[in-house]
Enzyme design. Sequence first.
Site, PDB file in Angstrom:
ATOM      1  N   GLU A 268       0.818  -1.229   0.000  1.00 27.36           N
ATOM      2  CA  GLU A 268       0.000   0.000   0.000  1.00 27.36           C
ATOM      3  C   GLU A 268       0.843   1.267   0.000  1.00 27.36           C
ATOM      4  O   GLU A 268       0.449   2.288   0.554  1.00 27.36           O
ATOM      5  CB  GLU A 268      -0.960  -0.011   1.192  1.00 27.36           C
ATOM      6  CG  GLU A 268      -1.888  -1.197   1.223  1.00 27.36           C
ATOM      7  CD  GLU A 268      -2.749  -1.265   2.465  1.00 27.36           C
ATOM      8  OE1 GLU A 268      -2.784  -0.278   3.222  1.00 27.36           O
ATOM      9  OE2 GLU A 268      -3.385  -2.305   2.681  1.00 27.36           O
TER      10      GLU A 268
ATOM     11  N   GLU B 102      -5.727  -8.068   0.228  1.00 29.59           N
ATOM     12  CA  GLU B 102      -6.237  -7.693   1.550  1.00 29.59           C
ATOM     13  C   GLU B 102      -7.614  -7.078   1.374  1.00 29.59           C
ATOM     14  O   GLU B 102      -7.819  -6.207   0.522  1.00 29.59           O
ATOM     15  CB  GLU B 102      -5.280  -6.690   2.214  1.00 29.59           C
ATOM     16  CG  GLU B 102      -5.600  -6.366   3.659  1.00 29.59           C
ATOM     17  CD  GLU B 102      -4.569  -5.416   4.259  1.00 29.59           C
ATOM     18  OE1 GLU B 102      -3.356  -5.700   4.147  1.00 29.59           O
ATOM     19  OE2 GLU B 102      -4.951  -4.376   4.813  1.00 29.59           O
TER      20      GLU B 102
END
Length: 775
Positions: free
Chosen positions: A456, A553
Amino acid sequence: MMNKTTHTHKHSKLAILVASIMFAGISGCVEGEKINTETAEYTPESRQLGVIAGEDGEFAPGEQVSINGRLVGTTAGQTILWSQTEGGSIAIEDWTTPTLNFVAPQVEAIEAYTFEIKAIDVDGSVVVDADGNELKDDVTITVFDPEKLITLEAEDSSVATLKGTVRIVDKNDDMYIAGHSGTSHTSDINPGDSVTFNVNLDTPGYYTVYLNYAIGIGYGGKVGQVKVNGVVSELSLAETGQFEQIRVDVFNMNQGENTIEVGGGWSYYRVDSIQILPAAAPAAPLAVEPSLVNPNATNTTKKLMEFLTQNYGSSTLSGQTEFPAKVGNEFPLTNFDAIVDATEDDAPAIVAFDYMNYSASYNGSDIAGLTDSIIKAHEEKNIIVSALFHWRAPSGNEAEQGCFYSDCTSFDLTAALADEQSDDYKALINDIDTVALELTKLANADIPVLWRPLHEAEGEWFWWGAHGSDALKQLWEIMYERMTNHHQLNNLIWVFTHTQSLSADWYPGDEYVDIVGYDGYAEPKNDDEVTFKSQFSTLKDRHNGKKLVALTETGTIPNVETMHEQNAWWSFFITWNSETWDTSSVIGPQGADKITIDSNYSFDGIINLLDLPNTTEKVEAGTYENFEANSDEFDISAWEFQNNWSPTDGINLSTAWFSDGAQSLSGETQLVEGDDNIILQTYPEGGVVLGSVNTLKIIAHTENAGGDVQIQLFAKDQNDEWRDGGAVPLSENGTQLSLDISDLNELSGFGVRFMGAKGTEDTPSQFYIDSVEFE
């Protein structure tokens, strides 16, 4: 995830009723600088060559179409060549230029035109990759009859329903912006507001949806949300100051009633209208070769990648993250057990673990034993192991236990990378080494790992993303080189994780990444019907046929059936762990009811734990082969007989000599002057994965080969590196050979080498092995 707020949006943008469109390509990676320190050496490699065709689009007859293709990576005189592979013939003057220009032809209803671009080498041949596959890409242009275009205006109450404070404005309103279609447009979409369009279709099938919107000057870019029959797409909306059109995606829509809801995201955008156009069915993702970026990957790691690629586009693997909470001396599978408790049979195929506390700056509770628990879980349950690293910054932390968020550390990654002799740079290497030691334990246990570091980054909420994409890519390459070459971690499958806008600027490059991932959370975060279809489409199109795309995720156990219906063919999903310290959290198993968990895990298109092959079947102590099977049952092709290092005929089961039982494996050949290095060997498909064994033993014998024969037991490890026990003389009735393999996890093959044999004229020589054992 770690309690952050995530926002996702689509990057591509398209206006269908304009004179021309240029398709933006994927930007290349930035070259790093050579780094040398006492602890690490990093030299950037040349970039892997690739070719990009652009993005699909839709056009009305008579519109100008421009498609821009290009080569990416390091070039050495290569060029490109276009060709048309689908649709009526389009006249192109020069197929060798990067840009193809033509006028969209007249069509009766709708027609697709596909163009393929290939990389051409200096000798005129098509460039191929390391696996022999041609470097090529394609783009599809859809031309439609304008009468098929459906436009629905926000101000038309017969098709649009306003919810919340949003309203239709007039020219005297401060929010009014000229240039809209129809008679007006909406005010800002505020939190809780929405516009729902009711769409009645005569024909079911695939349709492309477009949104016409505006954001006032001074508002900044926003994230918008469009939900088609419950399928959510999040869009990156620019501060336009005028109305513009953005392509949402292609959706499978029903005959009769359909709903398209616009609202949510970051809000503060104005809606003019939506447009709908019949579309060709989205192509399934192309098959991906099971090759890995590490050429020395272990056979077990290769097998896992093969399994993932074999199921890509037809099934999705389930996964669950565990929070690293120690209970006694172990780290229990709390979330895994919650899934099993809900389903009573199904369990996640993948379990993800976090090395978040393996940083020098961590000063918290006891962390010892996490990797031991991972090994135990793998050996007992056969789970696929995934690992991530919420890396606590090497320095500059405001929290006593270290911090991975960018807002609680002053650590400057760019400065650290610029000074290889600095304490911060050396601290980076030290932390990489610390985690590498844990991953080495998994390597020693022959456990492959879906390794997902530096995730991320483009969100910039973690320190490794706070200083831009160039610094992130340089750090990724340093970690890859350090772990792969210095630590020789050959059990890692490298997974890069996108978020937010899916910007290609952050991608480290095909030569450093095996799987491309996306971390996405619905709103609410336990909405299991959100498929992240638009994000899958973007990443699939960008990496189609080259990399697997996975939902690495997410906030809950998704409905994979809905994903597949909407052509979101994620390779796998991994649900985040329950946040048990927060009773209001709906993330993880705690936020999903048991009935939903059971239903979603029971879908036929999902691969759960019990559906996995036994990828870790190991050879334990005992007899490996005693050659006692009859000739019809014994696979003689698994063994090879060589003379002077070349395969030869004459191998068979024999009763003429044996050390135990009634048979042995024999190779018979007529020796002539100069013959030597007679070998009986095997290289089983997939290798030999070793359990708790230390020694390989084989008994060997010869007849009619003279009295000076020396024999040698040899083996090759998973990297085909040779080892042997040295040459020993052959005794009259056979000799048992022994080889130490205690430091190996896997063999690619083994055998016995006979040296110094001398035959007699017209009398064949026989070479035997028997009683192959591991101790």
